[in-house]
Design a protein around this motif. Sequence first.
Motif, PDB file in Angstrom:
ATOM      1  N   ARG A  89       0.830  -1.204   0.000  1.00  0.00           N
ATOM      2  CA  ARG A  89       0.000   0.000   0.000  1.00  0.00           C
ATOM      3  C   ARG A  89       0.865   1.255   0.000  1.00  0.00           C
ATOM      4  N   LEU A  90       1.923   1.252   0.797  1.00  0.00           N
ATOM      5  CA  LEU A  90       2.779   2.432   0.870  1.00  0.00           C
ATOM      6  C   LEU A  90       3.582   2.630  -0.414  1.00  0.00           C
ATOM      7  N   TYR A  91       3.912   1.546  -1.096  1.00  0.00           N
ATOM      8  CA  TYR A  91       4.571   1.682  -2.403  1.00  0.00           C
ATOM      9  C   TYR A  91       3.657   2.430  -3.373  1.00  0.00           C
ATOM     10  N   ASN A  92       2.391   2.046  -3.410  1.00  0.00           N
ATOM     11  CA  ASN A  92       1.447   2.740  -4.288  1.00  0.00           C
ATOM     12  C   ASN A  92       1.180   4.170  -3.823  1.00  0.00           C
ATOM     13  N   THR A 109      11.303   7.281  -9.188  1.00  0.00           N
ATOM     14  CA  THR A 109      11.250   5.834  -8.985  1.00  0.00           C
ATOM     15  C   THR A 109      12.459   5.344  -8.203  1.00  0.00           C
ATOM     16  N   ILE A 110      13.619   5.931  -8.456  1.00  0.00           N
ATOM     17  CA  ILE A 110      14.830   5.552  -7.724  1.00  0.00           C
ATOM     18  C   ILE A 110      14.660   5.817  -6.227  1.00  0.00           C
ATOM     19  N   ALA A 111      14.151   6.980  -5.869  1.00  0.00           N
ATOM     20  CA  ALA A 111      13.929   7.298  -4.456  1.00  0.00           C
ATOM     21  C   ALA A 111      12.915   6.343  -3.834  1.00  0.00           C
ATOM     22  N   ILE A 112      11.835   6.079  -4.550  1.00  0.00           N
ATOM     23  CA  ILE A 112      10.820   5.141  -4.061  1.00  0.00           C
ATOM     24  C   ILE A 112      11.431   3.756  -3.853  1.00  0.00           C
ATOM     25  N   SER A 113      12.305   3.347  -4.759  1.00  0.00           N
ATOM     26  CA  SER A 113      12.936   2.025  -4.650  1.00  0.00           C
ATOM     27  C   SER A 113      13.718   1.892  -3.351  1.00  0.00           C
ATOM     28  N   GLY A 114      14.499   2.921  -3.021  1.00  0.00           N
ATOM     29  CA  GLY A 114      15.287   2.867  -1.793  1.00  0.00           C
ATOM     30  C   GLY A 114      14.431   2.793  -0.550  1.00  0.00           C
ATOM     31  N   VAL A 115      13.335   3.568  -0.524  1.00  0.00           N
ATOM     32  CA  VAL A 115      12.433   3.534   0.624  1.00  0.00           C
ATOM     33  C   VAL A 115      11.722   2.190   0.701  1.00  0.00           C
ATOM     34  N   GLU A 116      11.341   1.637  -0.451  1.00  0.00           N
ATOM     35  CA  GLU A 116      10.654   0.338  -0.461  1.00  0.00           C
ATOM     36  C   GLU A 116      11.514  -0.746   0.154  1.00  0.00           C
ATOM     37  N   LYS A 313      16.598   0.691  -8.307  1.00  0.00           N
ATOM     38  CA  LYS A 313      16.330   1.652  -9.369  1.00  0.00           C
ATOM     39  C   LYS A 313      14.966   1.433 -10.011  1.00  0.00           C
ATOM     40  N   THR A 314      14.577   0.176 -10.162  1.00  0.00           N
ATOM     41  CA  THR A 314      13.408  -0.147 -10.969  1.00  0.00           C
ATOM     42  C   THR A 314      12.097  -0.163 -10.192  1.00  0.00           C
ATOM     43  N   GLY A 315      12.160   0.019  -8.861  1.00  0.00           N
ATOM     44  CA  GLY A 315      10.944   0.000  -8.061  1.00  0.00           C
ATOM     45  C   GLY A 315      11.080  -0.710  -6.733  1.00  0.00           C
ATOM     46  N   GLY A 316      12.181  -1.439  -6.572  1.00  0.00           N
ATOM     47  CA  GLY A 316      12.403  -2.105  -5.294  1.00  0.00           C
ATOM     48  C   GLY A 316      12.273  -3.611  -5.386  1.00  0.00           C
ATOM     49  N   ILE A 317      12.160  -4.236  -4.225  1.00  0.00           N
ATOM     50  CA  ILE A 317      12.177  -5.694  -4.117  1.00  0.00           C
ATOM     51  C   ILE A 317      10.933  -6.323  -4.733  1.00  0.00           C
ATOM     52  N   ALA A 318       9.760  -5.903  -4.308  1.00  0.00           N
ATOM     53  CA  ALA A 318       8.530  -6.528  -4.787  1.00  0.00           C
ATOM     54  C   ALA A 318       8.326  -6.276  -6.278  1.00  0.00           C
ATOM     55  N   GLU A 319       8.674  -5.080  -6.749  1.00  0.00           N
ATOM     56  CA  GLU A 319       8.506  -4.785  -8.169  1.00  0.00           C
ATOM     57  C   GLU A 319       9.426  -5.651  -9.015  1.00  0.00           C
ATOM     58  N   THR A 320      10.632  -5.898  -8.549  1.00  0.00           N
ATOM     59  CA  THR A 320      11.538  -6.778  -9.284  1.00  0.00           C
ATOM     60  C   THR A 320      11.008  -8.199  -9.309  1.00  0.00           C
ATOM     61  N   LYS A 321      10.427  -8.648  -8.207  1.00  0.00           N
ATOM     62  CA  LYS A 321       9.816  -9.981  -8.195  1.00  0.00           C
ATOM     63  C   LYS A 321       8.663 -10.059  -9.198  1.00  0.00           C
TER      64      LYS A 321
END
Length: 412
Positions: A89-92, A109-116, A313-321
């Motif tokens: 939810r927080l990613y969205n 997106t890079i900043a969001i990735s690091g926080v995710e 860079k691409t969105g974080g852990i869950a987005e890469t999965k």
Amino acid sequence: MYEDFASTLAATMWTDFDETPEREGPTAEITDIDSFVIDGNFPWTIITLETDQGVTGIGEAYPSPGVHEIVTDYLRPVLVGENPLDVERLYNLMRESLSGRGSQWGVGTIAISGVEIALWDAAGKILDQPIYQLLGGKTRDEVRVYADCHAGEAMVSSAEEGQEETTYEPEAYARAARLAVEDGFDAVKFDLDVPSGRDIDTLSRHFDPPEIEHKRSVVEAVTEEVGDDAEVAVDLHWNFSPETAERLCEAIEPYDLAWVEDPLPPENTDAMRELKRSTNVTLLTGENRYGRHGFRDLIEEQAVDFLAPDVPKTGGIAETKKIADMAEAYYQALIPHNIGSPVATVATAHVGATVPNFVALEYHAREVPWWDDLVARDDPLIQNGRLTVPDGPGLGIELDWDVVDEHRKTRS
């Protein structure tokens, strides 16, 4: 001003993202988010996420100007007070709060990735579970790691002291490859878009036969040196036109490379697909794509053999999965790009543990002798070309803050 704007924006947006769902299970609250830079071979941008449970989540964003301002001025006021366990939810929510300001690609997106990544680390620590368990469990206990041996001065500096090879000559590459194999790696990669000693117009992306021959000779030297001891890959960094890339691929085809990375500029999937159809080498790309939407056409068109998302860079852990899950439907595999500190490296390893179609993880810091010292543990993270996925809560690693402070970059 930025905090007021971000708070107002979040309050007027999608209520299902903004309202924390009621739950009977564990809860927590984010109290602060910040970032700092470790001065490594790249400016490793570390994210810290504090909670009222006394837990600090650690993440890493891809090196990029503006990340700190986005994290502190835009994302901090949106996330403080939220429950860090609600990672999806927080990613969205972060993406919506930066809508129109790069939440689909680029520095946003890079900043969001690091926080995710920091959210996953905090959630795992609060729930006393490793990230891979929260993602569905392991498919493997360790991930294969390949050594990026770079080129030029960076390559030579990671070799043994006293070696005097000419920087861009084939013999230097062969020596560096042998040293990586002796360190336990069974896969190595080199930059092939390198000077040959001739004065040429690189802006045209067209290379004449002597330039192609220089690249071929480098590949020949490395593959002959390592033989069957290691797979060899090369990186072209988007610096070739389609016709030159095709001629180069034909020249190095007999050497059976593991992959040829980024032969063309990243924007044109059609051009990459046509190159794949016209050559018999294995192609990889993806480090400049963002999120599953940025990988969709590469996957659907089957324009490459391997995909290289960069987790911070691409969105974080869950987005890469999710990218891996999409790719699995087309029988494609992941070889993630990674130029990060141990934080980014371990975050990527957790993805590698949870998806079946994961081949290897990049290690880009052999020339940084204190890379392992950043982690508070006795043993090196990478041993014999493998990284055992940590079983501790969250990422399963903690930073050694004395070493971090020693290499921390002062913000100007």
